[in-house]
Write a protein that holds these residues in place. Structure first.
Motif, mmCIF file in Angstrom:
data_model
loop_
_atom_site.group_PDB
_atom_site.id
_atom_site.type_symbol
_atom_site.label_atom_id
_atom_site.label_comp_id
_atom_site.label_asym_id
_atom_site.label_seq_id
_atom_site.Cartn_x
_atom_site.Cartn_y
_atom_site.Cartn_z
ATOM 1 N N ASN A 70 0.825 -1.211 0.000
ATOM 2 C CA ASN A 70 0.000 0.000 0.000
ATOM 3 C C ASN A 70 0.858 1.260 0.000
ATOM 4 O O ASN A 70 0.620 2.208 0.744
ATOM 5 N N LYS A 71 1.860 1.256 -0.868
ATOM 6 C CA LYS A 71 2.854 2.321 -0.858
ATOM 7 C C LYS A 71 2.300 3.643 -1.391
ATOM 8 O O LYS A 71 2.546 4.709 -0.834
ATOM 9 N N ARG A 72 1.540 3.577 -2.473
ATOM 10 C CA ARG A 72 1.100 4.801 -3.144
ATOM 11 C C ARG A 72 -0.266 5.224 -2.605
ATOM 12 O O ARG A 72 -1.297 4.895 -3.178
ATOM 13 N N LYS A 73 -0.291 5.935 -1.506
ATOM 14 C CA LYS A 73 -1.556 6.332 -0.894
ATOM 15 C C LYS A 73 -2.138 7.553 -1.614
ATOM 16 O O LYS A 73 -1.428 8.454 -2.016
ATOM 17 N N VAL A 74 -3.455 7.547 -1.742
ATOM 18 C CA VAL A 74 -4.146 8.636 -2.412
ATOM 19 C C VAL A 74 -4.320 9.790 -1.446
ATOM 20 O O VAL A 74 -4.771 9.601 -0.317
ATOM 21 N N GLY A 75 -3.978 10.977 -1.893
ATOM 22 C CA GLY A 75 -4.111 12.157 -1.057
ATOM 23 C C GLY A 75 -5.519 12.717 -1.081
ATOM 24 O O GLY A 75 -6.425 12.140 -1.663
#
Length: 401
Positions: free
Chosen positions: A222-227
């Motif tokens: 889950n590295k690329r978390k949505v802002g």
């Protein structure tokens, strides 16, 4: 001959399915068909057929070529309400039993065949009609009369047969590509087992430069978390859209649309998706060429290999029956309504970590296999787009064959 307005109830009869006993599931020589066999993309999904030890009424026996419809729909992300599935040849069963959450389509006019009816029930006009008459809030439902009351402009028999054949031929090509892809997947898994389970190239013994470790040592989760701000359009994938590596569409969002609170993870090329919830823990996928700005629900672990050569190794490792069974057992011990695991458990799972050189060799071989898989997949997208474009035009008479 002229096209005529026809009511479905004049050419077919809909009947309900068989009530069944839960304690007889998983036993016996029969197959019980449920809503899981219905897809809005494929003709039939085997995941909806379960072994069953009970019997049924004659009217609820299914045969190859029969059409069944989903009686209800639990999520708008999987729009299967009143959608058709068609029973294929060769199902391994003494009897094929149509379950109570399906309707059976019985064609009573000999001038019509199931193939034409199947495509008719995939048209936008039919889908829109079903949407206008469905009932329910959380669970959407449809009645037999609702389906039988649908009216449509019907082409003459010669045109119906040509339309059915063209659409069926396109779908057959798609299914053939899918069969090829399943074979290629099996080759990658067989090679994985030979190298990384049985150590066959090394005489059955793990090489000295390999080690025991954990999954979390070779990947991140889950590295690329949505802002807080979303780049639109966003394409959203939840566990219902993914079945054993096959993506069944995305939910698309336009500027101003409300994004689900569960849409939290960006998915990149080479990322691996793995469902954290039962009964969907065989829902996984290797994203070879994901759409732009695709996000996954929190029902997935989004796994990013620390080195690209590990992605095929991790993907095939997760697909092993023993690994899946262990994860299921742990999930069953969770206190949630739906058995789940978390990424910390996945990260801590022990595994053999091969040398980078050997993993690179495996990745090279898998890359060739998955390039073919991707090529077939892209061809299927084009064929499906052509089919879906032709379907309404043919059924409206806008294109003549």
């Amino acid at each position: 001959m002229e096209w005529k307005k026809v009511k479905l109830g004049d050419i077919l009869k809909i009947t309900g399915g068989q009530l069944y006993k839960g304690d007889l599931l998983g036993t016996g020589d029969n197959l019980l068909l449920g809503m899981g066999c219905v897809s809005f993309l494929e003709k039939f999904l085997m995941k909806g057929a379960r072994q069953y030890g009970g019997d049924c009424l004659d009217k609820n026996i299914g045969r190859p070529g029969d059409i069944v419809l989903a009686t209800r729909q639990q999520s708008d992300n999987l729009p299967i309400l009143a959608m058709p599935a068609i029973i294929p040849e060769g199902l391994p069963a003494k009897k094929i039993i149509i379950g109570s959450n399906l309707y059976k389509v019985n064609v009573i006019d000999s001038d019509f065949d199931n193939r034409f009816i199947y495509w008719l029930l995939k048209t936008p006009e039919y889908v829109n009609y079903i949407s206008s008459v469905k009932t329910g809030t959380t669970v959407k439902m449809i009645t037999i009369k609702d389906v039988e009351n649908y009216t449509f402009l019907c082409p003459p028999k010669e045109s119906r047969d040509k339309i059915s054949k063209l659409l069926w031929d396109l779908d057959d090509k798609i299914e053939n590509n899918n069969r090829i892809n399943r074979n290629l997947e099996a080759q990658a898994q067989a090679l994985f087992k030979s190298w990384f389970v049985n150590f066959e190239p090394w005489g059955g013994t793990m090489p000295d430069d390999w080690k025991e470790g954990t999954l979390g040592e070779i990947c991140s989760f889950n590295k690329r978390k949505v802002g807080p701000k979303f780049a639109n359009p966003i394409q959203y994938l939840d566990t219902g859209h993914l079945t054993e590596g096959v993506i069944e569409g995305y939910q698309r969002f336009n500027p101003g649309d409300k994004i689900p609170s569960s849409a939290r993870r960006y998915v990149g090329e080479g990322d691996i998706l793995f469902s954290l919830c039962r009964p969907n823990m065989r829902h996984y996928g290797l994203m070879m060429n994901p759409p732009e700005n695709i996000v996954a629900s929190t029902g997935f672990a989004v796994i990013t290999a620390n080195w690209s050569g590990y992605r095929y190794y991790i993907y095939q490792w997760l697909k092993q029956d023993g690994i899946i069974d262990n994860i299921h057992a742990v999930a069953e011990q969770s206190s949630t309504t739906y058995p789940t695991i978390d990424v910390d458990y996945l990260a801590g799972m022990t595994m053999v970590i091969p040398s980078i050189a050997d993993t690179e060799r495996y990745a090279h071989l898998c890359c060739d296999l998955y390039s073919k898989i991707e090529s077939n997949y892209q061809e299927n997208l084009r064929l499906a787009a052509l089919r879906d474009t032709l379907l309404p035009k043919l059924m409206r008479g806008e294109i003549a064959l």
